[in-house]
Design an enzyme around this catalytic site. Structure first.
Site, PDB file in Angstrom:
ATOM      1  CE1 TYR A 425       5.323   4.300  -0.816  1.00  0.00           C
ATOM      2  CE2 TYR A 425       7.161   5.282  -1.989  1.00  0.00           C
ATOM      3  CZ  TYR A 425       6.303   4.221  -1.773  1.00  0.00           C
ATOM      4  OH  TYR A 425       6.421   3.092  -2.529  1.00  0.00           O
ATOM      5  CD  GLU A 426      -0.087   8.162  -0.781  1.00  0.00           C
ATOM      6  OE1 GLU A 426       0.563   8.654  -1.721  1.00  0.00           O
ATOM      7  OE2 GLU A 426      -1.045   8.738  -0.261  1.00  0.00           O
TER       8      GLU A 426
END
Ligand SMILES: Cc1cc2nc3c(=O)[nH]c(=O)nc-3n(C[C@H](O)[C@H](O)[C@H](O)COP(=O)(O)OP(=O)(O)OC[C@H]3O[C@@H](n4cnc5c(N)ncnc54)[C@H](O)[C@@H]3O)c2cc1C
Length: 568
Positions: A425-426
């Site tokens: 994620y990110e």
């Protein structure tokens, strides 16, 4: 095994390795001197040890769940959120005008890292609020700031970020959520978002979603996206949560780990939202939040590495197996190798993380372009190497435990399962590496080469006293400089992208050598010298193989056709 906050480690890094004295020497951060830093880290460390670490297993064993549309969070998480809010840990770097403390990001980053080590799934909640606070502070209207920032900073309300849709993951520009002007300055937001961390909870009064959507005249792709603030409850005239907005959590994902953090499918059905930033300028606004979160997620990796290391060391000091001087496995050479690899990379990744935070603080305090370029360069490295280190250290931690590492009750496996998503994620770590070799090299590699020059200067300075460390670090920086020059001279971007991940890892290896050398110079007869020697002798050499990989270009990757990939 109880978690112990590594406060003296941060103090050492601040003092001797990452140049924090430059930050506290600025007018902007002059109050955040050594004593203040120690007091804050000690206080935060206590909260992490006493409040957050004890609920870490609860998150895993009793995941957040949706009961008749109501979110029920893991036992103890509401008290954890209260302690984080009341301690002021959400708004540490937030503007003082809205109730924050205005402290350097280097401090917030250290506290976030400690919270991640103590309980990653709970820490993700304040991290989301922090990113939202920064995005609103930079891009929202004064009216929105006045209403939302004090509540987000105090923790009365919490924040989320809504980018991902089923067909729009890494390719955010493919999103299809829509925004229609309501004619009264607000917008009606419609669409489905998936994988939304902390999309709901049972401990904050209101939940403020930052949602990316496209206006009717928004062009396809990222240039046509706008950003909206969409609260769960519409604030009434007194600024209190009023009527429910037209949005809901449809379901929760069943995940490999991070069970305490509810990962939500969100449905927006003409929900009322307010524009943040300019129309079609959503990505610029969201990038403020994403850059903040990238550093934060890098810190999650480092934090989990710390927790997993402490866990593995405690086990190695107790477990008796085979004949060793101490009677425990800690004296076996291979167990020593594992523990030293964990400890050496934990140090390197933490130093890179804090050096990035220091660059952000110097950019804030001085406004100088060179500091902005340094922060931009280090952000993808801090994110990817921090999270790769978290995963590798947690995996090694399982191995140190032997069979007990595979048994859930020791807790070693939880670190590994929880931290795995941080590389995804990110922005996946592959996307981070592509950012490094493309956007961050648009200056022709100038910011990278400036940093490498500093590394070589320091190595030259250390040559007289520590030649056995200084020489390999100098040479590694030189090899990286040559690879960087090769990289920026490649016109075919796919040749850069093919080697992006090994290039980023090599960059981190060289930075790690630089910071270990700084630590050894400050502690010539102590254990930091021995750790630096281990790193330089055994881990730094990896940079050469990684850079050979980085320079191999894209062609060979396509030498096997799609049929060949599937064939025997
Ligand atoms: C637990 C969890 C929490 C999350 N929380 C949030 C949240 O709060 N808010 C939110 O908006 N999202 C959130 N996400 C979504 C997350 O950010 C995405 O999963 C991530 O960006 C990757 O997108 P994707 O899953 O669609 O993978 P894909 O984009 O389909 O990627 C699959 C693979 O292809 C690679 N790839 C894709 N495009 C390229 C390219 N152009 N070049 C090279 N390689 C490429 C990727 O690196 C990856 O290895 C969360 C996800 C999880 C699992």
């Amino acid at each position: 095994m109880p978690y112990r906050a590594p406060v003296s480690e941060y103090e050492f890094l601040f003092r001797h390795v990452v140049g924090y004295d430059q930050v506290s020497a600025t007018d902007r951060f002059s109050e955040a001197d050594g004593d203040t830093v120690s007091a804050i880290l000690t206080e935060a460390g206590k909260m992490c040890e006493e409040v957050m670490a004890p609920v870490q297993r609860n998150g895993d064993l009793h995941p957040a769940r949706l009961e008749n549309g109501k979110m029920r969070t893991s036992p103890g998480f509401a008290d954890g959120w209260k302690a984080i809010s009341e301690g002021g840990w959400i708004g540490m770097s937030a503007p003082e005008a809205h109730g924050g403390m205005g402290l350097p990001m280097a401090l917030t980053t250290s506290v976030n890292e400690m919270m991640s080590a103590a309980c990653l799934s709970l820490q993700l909640a304040p991290l989301m609020s922090q990113g939202q606070i920064e995005a609103l502070d930079h891009h929202a209207s004064d009216a929105l700031k006045e209403l939302y920032l004090p509540k987000l900073i105090s923790g009365e309300w919490s924040g989320t970020m809504n980018l991902t849709e089923p067909q729009a993951g890494s390719d955010v520009g493919a999103l299809s959520s829509k925004a229609e002007p309501n004619g009264d300055g607000t917008y009606a937001i419609t669409g489905q978002k998936i994988f939304i961390s902390w999309g709901d909870n049972d401990f904050s009064e209101n939940i403020c979603h930052l949602v990316l959507a496209r206006l009717p005249d928004g062009v396809p792709g990222t240039k046509g996206i706008s950003l909206f603030l969409v609260p769960k409850f519409l604030p009434d005239e007194a600024g209190k949560p009023g009527v429910a907005n037209s949005l809901k959590v449809v379901s929760l994902e069943h995940k490999m780990g991070l069970h305490g953090s509810p990962t939500c499918v969100m449905q927006y059905d003409g929900a009322t939202g307010w524009l943040v930033g300019k129309e079609h300028g959503g990505m610029a606004a969201m990038f403020t939040m994403m850059n903040n979160a990238r550093l934060g997620v890098g810190g999650q990796g480092v934090g989990v590495a710390e927790g997993a290391y402490q866990h593995a060391l405690a086990y190695a000091l107790e477990r008796k197996q085979g004949k060793t001087p101490s009677g425990t496995i800690v004296d076996h050479a291979d167990v020593r190798r594992m523990l030293l690899e964990m400890k050496a990379d934990l140090f390197a990744s933490r130093a890179i993380l804090l050096a990035c935070a220091v660059a952000i603080d110097m950019q804030t305090a001085t406004g100088e372009a060179d500091w902005a370029a340094r922060a931009a360069l280090l952000t993808p490295i801090a994110k990817a190497f921090g999270t790769d280190t978290g995963i590798r250290v947690a995996e090694t931690g399982v191995q140190v435990h032997g069979g007990m590492g595979f048994i859930e009750e020791t807790g070693a496996a939880q670190y590994y399962r929880d931290v795995r998503v941080t590389a995804i994620y990110e922005g996946t770590n592959g996307i981070q590496a592509m950012d490094l070799v493309a956007r961050k090299m648009m200056d022709g590699g100038e910011a990278a080469c400036r940093l490498l020059e500093e590394i070589q200067k320091q190595a030259e300075h250390a040559r007289g006293t520590l030649p056995e460390l200084a020489e390999p670090v100098w040479q590694a920086a030189e090899t990286l400089r040559e690879a960087t020059e090769w990289l920026v001279s490649q016109d075919n971007m796919n040749d850069r992208f093919a080697g992006a991940v090994p290039y980023l890892r090599a960059f981190a290896r060289v930075l790690g050598g630089h910071y270990h050398l700084s630590a050894a110079m400050a502690d010539k007869d102590g254990p930091r010298m021995a750790l630096a020697r281990f790193y330089v002798d055994r881990l730094l050499p990896e940079h050469a193989a990684l850079l050979a990989h980085a320079r191999a270009g894209a062609e060979g990757l396509y030498a096997l056709g799609i049929d060949d990939l599937a064939g025997g």
